[in-house]
Every structure is written in C-alpha cells, then in structure tokens.
Design an enzyme around this catalytic site. Structure first.
Site, PDB file in Angstrom:
ATOM      1  N   LYS A 250     -27.037 -27.093  69.382  1.00 51.32           N
ATOM      2  CA  LYS A 250     -27.437 -26.374  68.174  1.00 51.32           C
ATOM      3  C   LYS A 250     -27.940 -24.972  68.516  1.00 51.32           C
ATOM      4  O   LYS A 250     -27.658 -24.000  67.807  1.00 51.32           O
ATOM      5  CB  LYS A 250     -28.523 -27.149  67.426  1.00 51.32           C
ATOM      6  CG  LYS A 250     -28.032 -28.425  66.772  1.00 51.32           C
ATOM      7  CD  LYS A 250     -29.147 -29.097  65.995  1.00 51.32           C
ATOM      8  CE  LYS A 250     -28.672 -30.400  65.361  1.00 51.32           C
ATOM      9  NZ  LYS A 250     -29.752 -31.042  64.574  1.00 51.32           N
TER      10      LYS A 250
ATOM     11  N   ASP B 130     -31.039 -29.714  59.436  1.00 50.37           N
ATOM     12  CA  ASP B 130     -31.082 -31.169  59.371  1.00 50.37           C
ATOM     13  C   ASP B 130     -29.749 -31.611  58.780  1.00 50.37           C
ATOM     14  O   ASP B 130     -29.230 -30.973  57.850  1.00 50.37           O
ATOM     15  CB  ASP B 130     -32.244 -31.654  58.510  1.00 50.37           C
ATOM     16  CG  ASP B 130     -32.584 -33.112  58.810  1.00 50.37           C
ATOM     17  OD1 ASP B 130     -32.746 -33.448  60.002  1.00 50.37           O
ATOM     18  OD2 ASP B 130     -32.695 -33.910  57.875  1.00 50.37           O
ATOM     19  N   SER B 131     -29.195 -32.663  59.333  1.00 45.77           N
ATOM     20  CA  SER B 131     -27.876 -33.076  58.889  1.00 45.77           C
ATOM     21  C   SER B 131     -27.693 -34.571  59.076  1.00 45.77           C
ATOM     22  O   SER B 131     -28.467 -35.223  59.778  1.00 45.77           O
ATOM     23  CB  SER B 131     -26.793 -32.317  59.670  1.00 45.77           C
ATOM     24  OG  SER B 131     -26.953 -32.514  61.076  1.00 45.77           O
TER      25      SER B 131
ATOM     26  N   PHE C  21     -19.171 -36.374  68.408  1.00 41.03           N
ATOM     27  CA  PHE C  21     -20.328 -37.213  68.697  1.00 41.03           C
ATOM     28  C   PHE C  21     -20.773 -37.868  67.401  1.00 41.03           C
ATOM     29  O   PHE C  21     -20.198 -37.631  66.338  1.00 41.03           O
ATOM     30  CB  PHE C  21     -21.463 -36.388  69.316  1.00 41.03           C
ATOM     31  CG  PHE C  21     -21.954 -35.269  68.432  1.00 41.03           C
ATOM     32  CD1 PHE C  21     -23.030 -35.462  67.578  1.00 41.03           C
ATOM     33  CD2 PHE C  21     -21.335 -34.031  68.442  1.00 41.03           C
ATOM     34  CE1 PHE C  21     -23.481 -34.446  66.750  1.00 41.03           C
ATOM     35  CE2 PHE C  21     -21.783 -32.999  67.612  1.00 41.03           C
ATOM     36  CZ  PHE C  21     -22.846 -33.212  66.772  1.00 41.03           C
TER      37      PHE C  21
ATOM     38  N   LYS D 172     -12.563 -28.235  64.328  1.00 41.62           N
ATOM     39  CA  LYS D 172     -13.842 -28.723  63.805  1.00 41.62           C
ATOM     40  C   LYS D 172     -14.712 -27.562  63.343  1.00 41.62           C
ATOM     41  O   LYS D 172     -15.372 -27.642  62.291  1.00 41.62           O
ATOM     42  CB  LYS D 172     -14.566 -29.542  64.874  1.00 41.62           C
ATOM     43  CG  LYS D 172     -15.833 -30.212  64.371  1.00 41.62           C
ATOM     44  CD  LYS D 172     -16.445 -31.120  65.441  1.00 41.62           C
ATOM     45  CE  LYS D 172     -17.718 -31.775  64.940  1.00 41.62           C
ATOM     46  NZ  LYS D 172     -18.316 -32.662  65.958  1.00 41.62           N
TER      47      LYS D 172
ATOM     48  N   HIS E 217     -19.478 -29.271  58.420  1.00 42.65           N
ATOM     49  CA  HIS E 217     -20.597 -29.073  57.508  1.00 42.65           C
ATOM     50  C   HIS E 217     -21.597 -28.076  58.069  1.00 42.65           C
ATOM     51  O   HIS E 217     -22.129 -27.232  57.347  1.00 42.65           O
ATOM     52  CB  HIS E 217     -21.282 -30.407  57.232  1.00 42.65           C
ATOM     53  CG  HIS E 217     -21.592 -31.211  58.455  1.00 42.65           C
ATOM     54  ND1 HIS E 217     -20.646 -31.556  59.391  1.00 42.65           N
ATOM     55  CD2 HIS E 217     -22.751 -31.759  58.917  1.00 42.65           C
ATOM     56  CE1 HIS E 217     -21.192 -32.261  60.360  1.00 42.65           C
ATOM     57  NE2 HIS E 217     -22.472 -32.390  60.098  1.00 42.65           N
TER      58      HIS E 217
END
Length: 202
Positions: free
Chosen positions: A17, A74-75, A156, A179, A184
């Site tokens: 991230k 946050d996901s 993942f 991807k 998202h």
C-alpha cells in the site's frame, strides 16, 4: 524561491500500500512518509462500522499524532448472499488465520448458493485527514461473482474466488497491469488524487 516540499503520512504498515501511495503522489510532488518511521507502534483499533469510518479513523489518529496530513485506506469484500459479509472483517474473516482460511470459510458459507446469487464487490475507501480536522474521502468499487473454487495464482486475499465477467477471469488471473486498470483501490486512489489536485491547485 524553491517550492516547499510537501509530506503526507501513510497510516499503514503494508509495504504494498505504501508503494501504491508513492506512485500516486509522486507526480504531485508529495513525499510519502510511512507511519512506522515516525510511530513504530502505530496500530489503532478499527472500531468503525464501515470502510469509510475505519479509513478516517486511522488517518485521523495518525494526523493528530504526527501533525501532518495523513492518508489511510480500508477495503474488503461484500457478498450479497451473505448480507454484505465479510465486509469490514474481510482480513480477519476466519479469526485471523490468513487468506487461505478466509477463502475456505467463504466457500463453506456459500455452499448451495447458485451462480446467479453469488454476486459480490470489492470496496475500497481512501481517506485524507489534516491535523486541523479536515477530512476527505474517495471510494472505488469493482463488481464480480464468487466462484465455487479458486482459480489463478496471482493476487492475494479473495482474488482467486472473485470472477470478473467482462474480463472472463478471476482477479487472481489478471496481470498486474490489468488489475491496476480496474481495481477498487486504483479507483479510490484516482478519486483522492483528484481531491488533492483541487486542494492544492495542482
């Protein structure tokens, strides 16, 4: 006069991230500072009831403690047949036993549910919070269907079970480039990038 360098803290210990945020912010002239380089023990309890609440919570705690603008995300996965579960508990769906255990539990929970009823989405929310309390959020979503068995060796989390009809592949079968065009998190990043550009007239 030399332009002042801007620094944003990323409230995450996840290296992937952090690298994503670096790529996002580099064109804007913003330097990313991983929260762990300032606060090694940073680990706020995620008590929010939504992705948005948890993203803001993490960014707010980091902003208050560092005095710098902070970004957090946050996901997770929402499955319609499970009333939105695992949702905010996606990472710890199987009591923290990891991705494979999470996937096995999801397959069990959807046992007997036909393909047409296995719709789901990945959700991501990115929050930007300033020490003075200002907060901004952007979200991204990608729609899919949960398979009966995993396919693909990439990605993942729930990627091997998440089938994207228009690509005829699971998320785990996509190349990194593919991807990154539809994920998202990428969509949420694009939204927060637009907000930052507007705030700083970039």
């Amino acid at each position: 006069m030399e332009k002042k360098r801007m620094e944003f803290v990323v409230a995450s210990g996840n290296r992937g991230k952090i690298e994503d945020f670096k790529v996002l912010l580099a064109p804007l002239g913003i330097e990313v500072v991983p929260i762990k380089t300032i606060l090694p023990d940073f680990d706020p309890e995620e008590t929010g009831q939504s992705f948005t609440e948890n993203a803001i919570l993490k960014a707010k705690v980091a902003a208050m403690q560092t005095g710098l603008p902070c970004l957090a995300d946050d996901s997770g996965l929402e499955v319609d047949a499970l009333n939105g579960a695992p949702g905010i508990y996606s990472a710890r769906y199987a009591e923290g036993l990891g991705d494979a255990a999470n996937n096995r539990k999801l397959i069990r929970e959807l046992h007997g549910i036909p393909a047409g009823k296995r719709t789901a989405r990945f959700q991501s929310v990115v929050a930007l919070v300033y020490p003075d309390g200002r907060s901004y959020t952007a979200n991204g979503t990608v729609e899919g269907v949960i398979l009966h068995a995993p396919k693909g060796a990439g990605g993942f989390g729930y990627d091997p079970l998440f089938f994207i009809s228009e690509r005829n592949k699971t998320m785990a079968e996509l190349t990194i480039e593919e991807k990154n065009t539809i994920s998202h998190r990428k969509k949420a990043f694009e939204g927060i990038e637009k907000i930052i550009r507007e705030l700083y007239a970039l």
